[in-house]
Scaffold this motif. Structure first.
Motif, PDB file in Angstrom:
ATOM      1  N   GLY A  54       8.017 -20.108  24.272  1.00 32.19           N
ATOM      2  CA  GLY A  54       7.742 -18.904  23.488  1.00 32.19           C
ATOM      3  C   GLY A  54       8.306 -18.944  22.083  1.00 32.19           C
ATOM      4  O   GLY A  54       8.827 -19.957  21.621  1.00 32.19           O
TER       5      GLY A  54
ATOM      6  N   GLN B  91      12.854  -5.814  24.486  1.00 32.24           N
ATOM      7  CA  GLN B  91      11.593  -6.400  24.015  1.00 32.24           C
ATOM      8  C   GLN B  91      10.541  -6.441  25.117  1.00 32.24           C
ATOM      9  O   GLN B  91       9.367  -6.182  24.878  1.00 32.24           O
ATOM     10  CB  GLN B  91      11.843  -7.804  23.465  1.00 32.24           C
TER      11      GLN B  91
ATOM     12  N   CYS C 219       5.585 -20.914  32.922  1.00 31.78           N
ATOM     13  CA  CYS C 219       5.897 -20.842  34.357  1.00 31.78           C
ATOM     14  C   CYS C 219       6.127 -19.411  34.775  1.00 31.78           C
ATOM     15  O   CYS C 219       5.958 -19.054  35.936  1.00 31.78           O
ATOM     16  CB  CYS C 219       7.107 -21.697  34.695  1.00 31.78           C
TER      17      CYS C 219
HETATM   18  P1  ATP Z   1      10.635 -16.444  24.615  1.00 32.47           P
HETATM   19  O1  ATP Z   1       9.806 -16.030  23.439  1.00 32.47           O
HETATM   20  O2  ATP Z   1      11.866 -17.202  24.229  1.00 32.47           O
HETATM   21  O3  ATP Z   1       9.832 -17.124  25.674  1.00 32.47           O
HETATM   22  P2  ATP Z   1      10.302 -13.949  25.928  1.00 32.47           P
HETATM   23  O4  ATP Z   1      10.238 -12.848  24.953  1.00 32.47           O
HETATM   24  O5  ATP Z   1       9.045 -14.521  26.484  1.00 32.47           O
HETATM   25  O6  ATP Z   1      11.192 -15.113  25.265  1.00 32.47           O
HETATM   26  P3  ATP Z   1      11.327 -13.756  28.636  1.00 32.47           P
HETATM   27  O7  ATP Z   1      10.101 -14.308  29.211  1.00 32.47           O
HETATM   28  O8  ATP Z   1      11.946 -12.533  29.226  1.00 32.47           O
HETATM   29  O9  ATP Z   1      11.239 -13.423  27.099  1.00 32.47           O
HETATM   30  O10 ATP Z   1      12.419 -14.890  28.632  1.00 32.47           O
HETATM   31  C1  ATP Z   1      13.724 -14.574  28.218  1.00 32.47           C
HETATM   32  C2  ATP Z   1      14.483 -15.858  27.984  1.00 32.47           C
HETATM   33  O11 ATP Z   1      14.586 -16.610  29.195  1.00 32.47           O
HETATM   34  C3  ATP Z   1      13.817 -16.790  27.002  1.00 32.47           C
HETATM   35  O12 ATP Z   1      14.088 -16.465  25.676  1.00 32.47           O
HETATM   36  C4  ATP Z   1      14.398 -18.116  27.401  1.00 32.47           C
HETATM   37  O13 ATP Z   1      15.680 -18.282  26.840  1.00 32.47           O
HETATM   38  C5  ATP Z   1      14.500 -17.971  28.909  1.00 32.47           C
HETATM   39  N1  ATP Z   1      13.295 -18.540  29.545  1.00 32.47           N
HETATM   40  C6  ATP Z   1      12.187 -17.903  29.952  1.00 32.47           C
HETATM   41  N2  ATP Z   1      11.287 -18.761  30.485  1.00 32.47           N
HETATM   42  C7  ATP Z   1      11.846 -19.984  30.386  1.00 32.47           C
HETATM   43  C8  ATP Z   1      11.428 -21.307  30.756  1.00 32.47           C
HETATM   44  N3  ATP Z   1      10.245 -21.536  31.300  1.00 32.47           N
HETATM   45  N4  ATP Z   1      12.279 -22.334  30.525  1.00 32.47           N
HETATM   46  C9  ATP Z   1      13.485 -22.116  29.947  1.00 32.47           C
HETATM   47  N5  ATP Z   1      13.925 -20.903  29.599  1.00 32.47           N
HETATM   48  C10 ATP Z   1      13.125 -19.844  29.808  1.00 32.47           C
END
Ligand code: ATP
Ligand code: MG
Length: 397
Positions: A187, A292, A344
Motif C-alpha cells: 500500500g 484511517q 493478502c
Molecule cells: P498501507 O497503505 O501501508 O497498506 P493501510 O492503510 O492499507 O496501510 P491496513 O491494511 O490496516 O492499512 O494495514 C495497516 C498496516 O499493517 C500497514 O501499514 C502495514 O504496516 C501492515 N500490513 C498490512 N498488510 C500487510 C502485509 N501484507 N504485509 C506486511 N505488512 C502489512
C-alpha cells in the motif's frame, strides 16, 4: 588562471546533536555519504569543523554527487562549489569566473567564518566580496530575496565558495538509531512509514506477508519494487517475504468474519517480532494512521499491541492521507503502491470488520488457533531477499 577544485559541502543540524552523540552521528553520516556516491566517481570524504566536505578534484560528475548527497538522511543542506585558500584574493579568484558572463537581477553574499580569529568579520567579507561582484555584473544586492546566493565559508586553512544551497532531508543518518522491522504491505502508507524511521536514523528490515499461491505473486513484486526504491536511502536492505495464505486459511476456519482483521494483524505482529529478534531489530513499525480505516481505531490498535512483546512504532499515526500521499510521491513509492494488486488482506476479509475489539475479545477469537505453530510456520517459511544501492558493480575477472 587558478585551477578550480570542486567540492560538495554538507551541513547538518548541529543544535540537535548532543555532545556525546556527535562523533557517532558524524561517523554514520560520513560513511553513508561515501556509500551514496560510491558509484559515480572517486570522492574523498573529510570531516571538518561543523561540516563534511566531499572533494571532487578530477571528478566527472560533480552535480551527480551533489544530488546523491542531498538525499542522505541527516543532511540539512548541500552546497556544490569550489575550494580555495582562505585569503580574500583567493576567494575573489573563484567568484570572478563564477559570476562573469552571467545575468542575475539581484544577489547576496552569505559569508560565514568557522573560526573567529579571521582578520575580517563576516559583514566585512560580505561587503568586500559584494563590491567585487558589483564591479563585474550589472546587478544589485538584495538580502531578503536574492536571485542568486553566493555562499562563502571560511576555515583557517581553506575556504569554500558556492552558488546555491539545496535542502537535504534532515533527520539522523541511517544506522545511528539502531534497527527496526517495518511491516511493508503493497500500500501507500507503510513505505512512507519505513522512510520516516530511516529519517530518524533507523536501519529498516522489511517484512511482507503474501498469499501465494492463493493469490498471484503481485504483492511480492510490489514489495520488492518498494524496497528497491527505499534502499536508495539506506544502501543495503533485507526483505523477508512471509507466506501468510495458509495461516489465513486456518484463521477462516475458526475465527468469525468480523474479528479476522485484528487476528491477522496480531499474527503478523508476532511473526514480525520473531523475525525482528533474529535481525537485531528492537521495535516494529507499521503504516497505521489513526482512524484511517476500520482496523485503525484506538480499540483495535490496543488489541493488536496486546499481542506484541515490544514497541510497535507508528510514525504516521497523526498524519493525514493527503500528507502521506504527498510524501509517497516525493519518495517515488506512490507510483509503485497504486499498481493494482490483490493484497493478502483482501483475501478472506469480511466487508464489515469489528471497529472496537477489546483485548479479551481478540484473545477469545484466537482461542482455537495453535498460535505458536502458526507463528513458527510464518517464520520458517520466510524467504530472505537482499538489495543494494548503488547496485554493486560486478568484479572484473
Ligand atoms: P498501507 O497503505 O501501508 O497498506 P493501510 O492503510 O492499507 O496501510 P491496513 O491494511 O490496516 O492499512 O494495514 C495497516 C498496516 O499493517 C500497514 O501499514 C502495514 O504496516 C501492515 N500490513 C498490512 N498488510 C500487510 C502485509 N501484507 N504485509 C506486511 N505488512 C502489512
Ligand atoms: Mg494496505
Amino acid at each position: 588562471m587558478t585551477r578550480l577544485r570542486p567540492v560538495v559541502v554538507v551541513h547538518y543540524h548541529e543544535i540537535s546533536l548532543k555532545r556525546g552523540n556527535r562523533p557517532l552521528f558524524l561517523r554514520h553520516l560520513a560513511r553513508n555519504l561515501a556509500r551514496a556516491v560510491a558509484d559515480v566517481g572517486p570522492v574523498s570524504v573529510r570531516q571538518r569543523p561543523g561540516r563534511i566536505v566531499l572533494d571532487l578534484e578530477g571528478h566527472p560528475q560533480p552535480e551527480a554527487v551533489r544530488d546523491r548527497a542531498q538525499r542522505v538522511c541527516g543532511v540539512a543542506s548541500v552546497l556544490l562549489g569550489y575550494r580555495t585558500a582562505s585569503t580574500l584574493d583567493a576567494m575573489r579568484a573563484v567568484i570572478g569566473p563564477l559570476v562573469e558572463g552571467r545575468q542575475f537581477a539581484s544577489f547576496r553574499i552569505t559569508a560565514r567564518r568557522a573560526f573567529k580569529t579571521y582578520p575580517m568579520t563576516s559583514v566585512e567579507l560580505n561587503r568586500a566580496l559584494g563590491a567585487f561582484v558589483l564591479e563585474r555584473v550589472n546587478t544589485r544586492v538584495d538580502l531578503e530575496h536574492p536571485e542568486v546566493e553566493i555562499v562563502v565559508e571560511v576555515l583557517p586553512d581553506e575556504a569554500f565558495v558556492a552558488m546555491d544551497r539545496r535542502p537535504g532531508p534532515g533527520g539522523l543518518p541511517v544506522g545511528a538509531s539502531g534497527t527496526v522491522a517495518a511491516l511493508l504491505s503493497g500500500g501507500i502508507d507503510s513505505p512512507v512509514a519505513a522512510w520516516r524511521m530511516m529519517k530518524r536514523g533507523c536501519r529498516v528490515v522489511f517484512v511482507h506477508f503474501h498469499s501465494v499461491p492463493y493469490l498471484p505473486p503481485i504483492s511480492q513484486a510490489k514489495a520488492r519494487a518498494l524496497v528497491e526504491r527505499l534502499t536508495e536511502w539506506q544502501y543495503v536492505s533485507r526483505l523477508y517475504q512471509v507466506p501468510f495464505g495458509e495461516i489465513q486459511r486456518e484463521v477462516v476456519l475458526s475465527v468469525p468474519g468480523p474479528a479476522r482483521v485484528v487476528v491477522y494483524r496480531r499474527l503478523m505482529i508476532r511473526i514480525a517480532e520473531a523475525i525482528a529478534r533474529r535481525t537485531g531489530a528492537l521495535a516494529l513499525a507499521t503504516g497505521e494512521s489513526l482512524g484511517q480505516v476500520a482496523s485503525q481505531t484506538l480499540e483495535n490498535i490496543t488489541a493488536i499491541d496486546a499481542a506484541a512483546g515490544g514497541p510497535v512504532l507508528r510514525p504516521l499515526i497523526g498524519t493525514d492521507k493527503i500528507e502521506i500521499i504527498h510524501e509517497a510521491k516525493q519518495l517515488g513509492t506512490f507510483e509503485i503502491s497504486i499498481e493494482p494488486d490483490a493484497d493478502c488482506c483482501t483475501l478472506f476479509v469480511p466487508k464489515h470488520p469489528l471497529t472496537r475489539m477489546s483485548v479479551a475479545e481478540a484473545e477469545a477469537a484466537e482461542a482455537r488457533l495453535d498460535i505458536s505453530r502458526l507463528v513458527e510456520s510464518g517464520v520458517e517459511g520466510a524467504a530472505l531477499e537482499t538489495f543494494e544501492f548503488p547496485t554493486p558493480v560486478p568484479a572484473a575477472h
